[in-house]
Write a protein that holds these residues in place. Structure first.
Motif, PDB file in Angstrom:
ATOM      1  N   LEU A   1      57.931  35.691  21.308  1.00 46.95           N
ATOM      2  CA  LEU A   1      56.489  35.444  21.138  1.00 46.95           C
ATOM      3  C   LEU A   1      55.872  34.884  22.411  1.00 46.95           C
ATOM      4  N   GLY A   2      56.575  33.955  23.045  1.00 52.94           N
ATOM      5  CA  GLY A   2      56.057  33.357  24.281  1.00 52.94           C
ATOM      6  C   GLY A   2      55.909  34.388  25.389  1.00 52.94           C
TER       7      GLY A   2
ATOM      8  N   CYS B   1      55.534  37.661  25.041  1.00 56.42           N
ATOM      9  CA  CYS B   1      54.458  38.597  24.684  1.00 56.42           C
ATOM     10  C   CYS B   1      53.083  37.966  24.875  1.00 56.42           C
ATOM     11  N   TRP B   2      52.900  36.771  24.331  1.00 57.54           N
ATOM     12  CA  TRP B   2      51.607  36.095  24.428  1.00 57.54           C
ATOM     13  C   TRP B   2      51.237  35.856  25.888  1.00 57.54           C
ATOM     14  N   ASN B   3      52.167  35.298  26.640  1.00 54.17           N
ATOM     15  CA  ASN B   3      51.859  34.969  28.028  1.00 54.17           C
ATOM     16  C   ASN B   3      51.760  36.211  28.902  1.00 54.17           C
TER      17      ASN B   3
ATOM     18  N   ASP C   1      54.650  30.315  32.179  1.00 51.50           N
ATOM     19  CA  ASP C   1      55.058  30.348  30.775  1.00 51.50           C
ATOM     20  C   ASP C   1      55.960  31.542  30.463  1.00 51.50           C
TER      21      ASP C   1
ATOM     22  N   ALA D   1      50.369  38.951  27.824  1.00 49.89           N
ATOM     23  CA  ALA D   1      48.988  39.371  27.558  1.00 49.89           C
ATOM     24  C   ALA D   1      48.014  38.531  28.380  1.00 49.89           C
ATOM     25  N   ARG D   2      48.258  37.232  28.443  1.00 47.76           N
ATOM     26  CA  ARG D   2      47.387  36.351  29.236  1.00 47.76           C
ATOM     27  C   ARG D   2      47.484  36.661  30.722  1.00 47.76           C
TER      28      ARG D   2
ATOM     29  N   LEU E   1      41.426  35.101  24.365  1.00 47.11           N
ATOM     30  CA  LEU E   1      42.778  34.643  24.685  1.00 47.11           C
ATOM     31  C   LEU E   1      42.751  33.258  25.327  1.00 47.11           C
TER      32      LEU E   1
ATOM     33  N   ASP F   1      44.416  30.046  23.669  1.00 48.33           N
ATOM     34  CA  ASP F   1      45.469  29.418  24.464  1.00 48.33           C
ATOM     35  C   ASP F   1      45.171  27.946  24.723  1.00 48.33           C
TER      36      ASP F   1
END
Length: 134
Positions: free
Chosen positions: A64-65, A67-69, A14, A71-72, A81, A85
């Motif tokens: 956003l993608g 940053c979010w991914n 991602d 973090a994951r 998370l 998700d």
């Protein structure tokens, strides 16, 4: 952290898919590459024309993608998370299916599959960890 390989794989995938959308000058070409399955499938003309607002939202999605991914990727065992998700992946899959029904590029079908597989892995991991008393 056992069994995190699939979770990390989808997070990395991602990041690699969404991060290029955040790069001005690359956004349009990258989105067309995704929409055409790397040029293998046709993209309807109305889907290939990007307005400045479309580019802006694609770039915001990329930020956003990533940053979010990210973090994951670095916190693959965080239950919160993973749960968020998994639910988000199901919502994205539903939205993609709706778009496919009304004439979206067929390459989006690949993303439906990856979203459903990613959600399934997350739910299975959460279920296994809950059964283990996590």
């Amino acid at each position: 952290m056992k069994g995190m390989g699939g979770i990390r794989f989808f997070a990395l995938l991602d990041v690699l898919i969404t991060a290029p959308l955040a790069v001005p000058g690359l956004t349009h070409a990258w989105a067309l590459l995704l929409l055409s399955a790397a040029g293998l499938l046709p993209v309807p003309e109305r889907w290939s024309q990007f307005t400045p607002a479309t580019l802006l939202f694609a770039q915001l999605l990329g930020v956003l993608g990533a940053c979010w991914n990210g973090a994951r990727l670095f916190r693959p065992d965080d239950r919160r998370l993973l749960g968020i998700d998994a639910v988000a992946r199901l919502a994205v899959a539903v939205l993609l299916v709706i778009q496919l029904v009304v004439g979206a590029p067929p390459a989006l079908g690949f993303f439906v599959v990856t979203e459903l597989v990613g959600a399934t892995l997350a739910f299975l991991y959460l279920r296994r960890r809950r059964a283990a008393g996590w």
